[in-house]
Design a protein around this motif. Structure first.
Motif, PDB file in Angstrom:
ATOM      1  N   PRO A   1       0.738  -1.207   0.032  1.00 49.56           N
ATOM      2  CA  PRO A   1      -0.229  -0.005   0.024  1.00 49.56           C
ATOM      3  C   PRO A   1       0.670   1.287  -0.059  1.00 49.56           C
ATOM      4  O   PRO A   1       1.659   1.463   0.957  1.00 49.56           O
ATOM      5  CB  PRO A   1      -0.773  -0.127   1.244  1.00 49.56           C
ATOM      6  CG  PRO A   1      -0.632  -1.659   1.689  1.00 49.56           C
ATOM      7  CD  PRO A   1       0.659  -1.995   1.284  1.00 49.56           C
TER       8      PRO A   1
ATOM      9  N   GLY B   1       1.418   5.517  -0.425  1.00 50.06           N
ATOM     10  CA  GLY B   1       0.834   6.863  -0.635  1.00 50.06           C
ATOM     11  C   GLY B   1       1.867   7.732  -1.356  1.00 50.06           C
ATOM     12  O   GLY B   1       2.994   7.752  -1.151  1.00 50.06           O
TER      13      GLY B   1
ATOM     14  N   ARG C   1       3.024   3.035   9.563  1.00 47.74           N
ATOM     15  CA  ARG C   1       1.539   2.593   9.174  1.00 47.74           C
ATOM     16  C   ARG C   1       0.539   3.374   8.662  1.00 47.74           C
ATOM     17  O   ARG C   1      -0.362   2.405   8.037  1.00 47.74           O
ATOM     18  CB  ARG C   1       1.294   2.392  10.673  1.00 47.74           C
ATOM     19  CG  ARG C   1       2.342   1.711  11.753  1.00 47.74           C
ATOM     20  CD  ARG C   1       2.442   0.066  11.059  1.00 47.74           C
ATOM     21  NE  ARG C   1       3.173  -0.630  11.935  1.00 47.74           N
ATOM     22  CZ  ARG C   1       3.883  -2.008  11.734  1.00 47.74           C
ATOM     23  NH1 ARG C   1       3.531  -2.271  10.343  1.00 47.74           N
ATOM     24  NH2 ARG C   1       4.715  -2.453  12.384  1.00 47.74           N
ATOM     25  N   GLY C   2       0.670   4.613   8.539  1.00 51.43           N
ATOM     26  CA  GLY C   2      -0.484   5.413   7.778  1.00 51.43           C
ATOM     27  C   GLY C   2      -0.323   6.809   7.764  1.00 51.43           C
ATOM     28  O   GLY C   2       0.834   7.247   8.223  1.00 51.43           O
ATOM     29  N   VAL C   3      -1.128   7.227   7.009  1.00 54.67           N
ATOM     30  CA  VAL C   3      -1.121   8.833   6.801  1.00 54.67           C
ATOM     31  C   VAL C   3      -2.243   9.412   7.539  1.00 54.67           C
ATOM     32  O   VAL C   3      -3.569   8.759   7.138  1.00 54.67           O
ATOM     33  CB  VAL C   3      -1.283   9.258   5.385  1.00 54.67           C
ATOM     34  CG1 VAL C   3      -1.297  10.582   5.170  1.00 54.67           C
ATOM     35  CG2 VAL C   3      -0.055   8.760   4.762  1.00 54.67           C
ATOM     36  N   GLN C   4      -2.342  10.386   8.416  1.00 56.77           N
ATOM     37  CA  GLN C   4      -3.303  10.859   9.294  1.00 56.77           C
ATOM     38  C   GLN C   4      -3.744  12.355   8.653  1.00 56.77           C
ATOM     39  O   GLN C   4      -2.997  13.034   8.382  1.00 56.77           O
ATOM     40  CB  GLN C   4      -2.900  11.216  10.634  1.00 56.77           C
ATOM     41  CG  GLN C   4      -4.122  11.441  11.647  1.00 56.77           C
ATOM     42  CD  GLN C   4      -3.688  11.693  12.927  1.00 56.77           C
ATOM     43  OE1 GLN C   4      -3.389  10.819  13.556  1.00 56.77           O
ATOM     44  NE2 GLN C   4      -4.099  12.681  13.811  1.00 56.77           N
TER      45      GLN C   4
ATOM     46  N   VAL D   1      -7.118   7.842   9.464  1.00 57.11           N
ATOM     47  CA  VAL D   1      -5.745   7.369   9.152  1.00 57.11           C
ATOM     48  C   VAL D   1      -6.038   6.377   8.152  1.00 57.11           C
ATOM     49  O   VAL D   1      -6.860   5.545   8.177  1.00 57.11           O
ATOM     50  CB  VAL D   1      -5.251   6.542  10.347  1.00 57.11           C
ATOM     51  CG1 VAL D   1      -3.981   6.087  10.004  1.00 57.11           C
ATOM     52  CG2 VAL D   1      -4.988   7.621  11.601  1.00 57.11           C
ATOM     53  N   ALA D   2      -5.078   6.630   6.976  1.00 59.30           N
ATOM     54  CA  ALA D   2      -5.271   5.772   5.854  1.00 59.30           C
ATOM     55  C   ALA D   2      -4.009   5.044   6.077  1.00 59.30           C
ATOM     56  O   ALA D   2      -2.916   5.615   5.969  1.00 59.30           O
ATOM     57  CB  ALA D   2      -5.151   6.763   4.386  1.00 59.30           C
ATOM     58  N   PRO D   3      -4.259   3.682   6.005  1.00 59.03           N
ATOM     59  CA  PRO D   3      -3.135   2.833   6.213  1.00 59.03           C
ATOM     60  C   PRO D   3      -2.111   2.754   5.074  1.00 59.03           C
ATOM     61  O   PRO D   3      -2.695   2.526   3.908  1.00 59.03           O
ATOM     62  CB  PRO D   3      -3.758   1.206   6.327  1.00 59.03           C
ATOM     63  CG  PRO D   3      -5.103   1.664   6.944  1.00 59.03           C
ATOM     64  CD  PRO D   3      -5.431   2.872   6.102  1.00 59.03           C
ATOM     65  N   ARG D   4      -0.936   2.927   5.212  1.00 55.41           N
ATOM     66  CA  ARG D   4       0.157   3.040   4.180  1.00 55.41           C
ATOM     67  C   ARG D   4       1.385   2.308   4.596  1.00 55.41           C
ATOM     68  O   ARG D   4       1.717   2.787   5.871  1.00 55.41           O
ATOM     69  CB  ARG D   4       0.180   4.435   3.562  1.00 55.41           C
ATOM     70  CG  ARG D   4      -0.813   5.044   2.861  1.00 55.41           C
ATOM     71  CD  ARG D   4      -1.191   4.421   1.431  1.00 55.41           C
ATOM     72  NE  ARG D   4      -2.337   3.585   1.649  1.00 55.41           N
ATOM     73  CZ  ARG D   4      -2.593   2.668   0.644  1.00 55.41           C
ATOM     74  NH1 ARG D   4      -2.220   2.961  -0.611  1.00 55.41           N
ATOM     75  NH2 ARG D   4      -3.739   1.803   0.680  1.00 55.41           N
ATOM     76  N   SER D   5       2.064   1.591   4.042  1.00 54.33           N
ATOM     77  CA  SER D   5       3.545   1.151   4.330  1.00 54.33           C
ATOM     78  C   SER D   5       4.798   1.778   3.757  1.00 54.33           C
ATOM     79  O   SER D   5       5.773   1.768   4.157  1.00 54.33           O
ATOM     80  CB  SER D   5       3.553  -0.189   4.095  1.00 54.33           C
ATOM     81  OG  SER D   5       3.474  -0.762   2.889  1.00 54.33           O
TER      82      SER D   5
ATOM     83  N   ASN E   1      -7.590  10.856  -1.789  1.00 56.18           N
ATOM     84  CA  ASN E   1      -8.088  10.900  -0.404  1.00 56.18           C
ATOM     85  C   ASN E   1      -7.887  12.450  -0.043  1.00 56.18           C
ATOM     86  O   ASN E   1      -6.256  13.009  -0.108  1.00 56.18           O
ATOM     87  CB  ASN E   1      -7.144  10.136   0.497  1.00 56.18           C
ATOM     88  CG  ASN E   1      -7.815   9.829   1.658  1.00 56.18           C
ATOM     89  OD1 ASN E   1      -8.930  10.598   2.172  1.00 56.18           O
ATOM     90  ND2 ASN E   1      -7.702   8.490   2.295  1.00 56.18           N
TER      91      ASN E   1
END
Length: 337
Positions: free
Chosen positions: A142, A144, A210-213, A219-223, A195
């Motif tokens: 995932p 971003g 773990r994600g973008v707040q 929070v959108a989960p992203r690695s 988003n």
């Protein structure tokens, strides 16, 4: 001041500076390289896309490079070049001054990233900027992309489109970047989700992204996250010498790295933000060859002046051939003119 004169002083010991020093050292030029030991790619664990060096830690490449140039008598000086004056006098932090016949500036650039908590802290680890450098390592994850209105125009959108080659799960966070309808359409057509909302911070756990707040705590989960920085060249040494800039605002050079100022060359990211490590090394090699030719021309002109001042006439072809043969014999004995 150091009374000795170097043929070339190189400012910066990244791939461009070291490769230039290597070529010049092998050409038996007297070379000094000045570097503070703070390379741009230091946060990255590995570098990619360099044939025979793919996956090597960037620090290992520089360590090997320094050892190689040292074998050819190149002087490595740890420190900062504070100023270069016409002549060329290269003044270092602390007061020491080196005299040079030519200078090569390979001081690179720095990445100016958005002031979003977590971006700078994780830069080069799981917050990245170059898909060609790091896309394969985060393939199928995932991903971003955070828009940066202060970066290169269109770069954030280009990053987003490009990253669809490595993952089917790409989310674009415009943040404060205003998208035009054509850009929005392209992004959506390639299956990227948009988003909306300003990014507040990056979320980490156990030293991993773990994600973008976004606003409101969403929070959108992203690695992995890609951000297009604003590239700021370390070109003060060049501009203080009067080197001309091109229309894009960067110091302009010819294909060999020669600037508009006599005796001054530049190579690597200080003049080209797109140059990767392998490209910068090639730029350093091209600059070194051009610098050596420039020095050779100067040496030949001085030799002609000395020859004339000694009361010699222009030799005939036969005389010239004999003189060259004698010089070859003397060179073998270490006594050539």
């Amino acid at each position: 001041m150091n009374d000795s004169v170097y043929d070339v002083v190189v400012g910066g010991a990244g791939a461009a500076g070291l490769n230039a020093a290597l070529v010049l050292g092998r050409a038996r030029r007297r070379v000094a390289v000045v570097d503070a030991g703070e390379p741009r790619n230091a946060p990255a664990a590995h570098m990619q896309g360099f044939l025979s060096r793919d996956g090597m830690p960037p620090g290992d490449l520089l360590t090997a490079g320094r050892a190689e140039v040292a074998r050819y008598g190149v002087s490595m000086i740890k420190g900062w070049v504070e100023d270069i004056t016409h002549g060329f006098f290269v003044r270092l932090a602390g007061g020491a001054t080196l005299k040079a016949r030519r200078v090569l500036v390979a001081t690179g650039l720095h990445d100016e990233v958005p002031a979003i908590p977590g971006v700078r802290e994780r830069w080069g680890r799981d917050v990245l900027h170059c898909p060609y450098c790091h896309g394969y390592e985060v393939r199928d994850q995932p991903i971003g992309v955070i828009g940066n209105p202060h970066g290169s125009p269109g770069f954030s959108v280009h990053q987003t489109l490009l990253l669809t080659q490595w993952s089917d799960d790409v989310v674009f966070f415009p943040h404060t970047l205003e998208l035009v309808e054509q850009e929005r359409e392209k992004i959506t057509a390639l299956g990227v989700r948009i988003n909306e909302g300003e990014v507040e911070r990056l979320v980490t756990d156990s030293d991993r992204l773990r994600g973008v707040q976004l606003g409101g705590g969403r929070v959108a989960p992203r690695s992995a996250v890609f951000v297009g920085p604003r590239f700021v060249p370390h070109d003060a040494l060049l501009t203080s010498l009067g080197c001309a800039r091109s229309e894009n605002g960067w110091v302009s050079t010819d294909p060999t790295g020669r600037t508009s100022v006599f005796g001054v060359w530049a190579a690597g990211n200080v003049t080209d933000p797109r140059a990767q490590v392998i490209t910068a090394a090639g730029m350093g090699s091209a600059a070194a060859i051009a610098i050596n030719v420039s020095l050779l021309d100067e040496d030949a002109d001085r030799a002609v002046e000395a020859y004339r001042s000694a009361g010699q006439h222009y030799p005939t072809a036969l005389e010239w051939g004999k003189w060259q043969a004698i010089q070859a014999v003397l060179a073998n004995r270490g006594h050539a003119f």
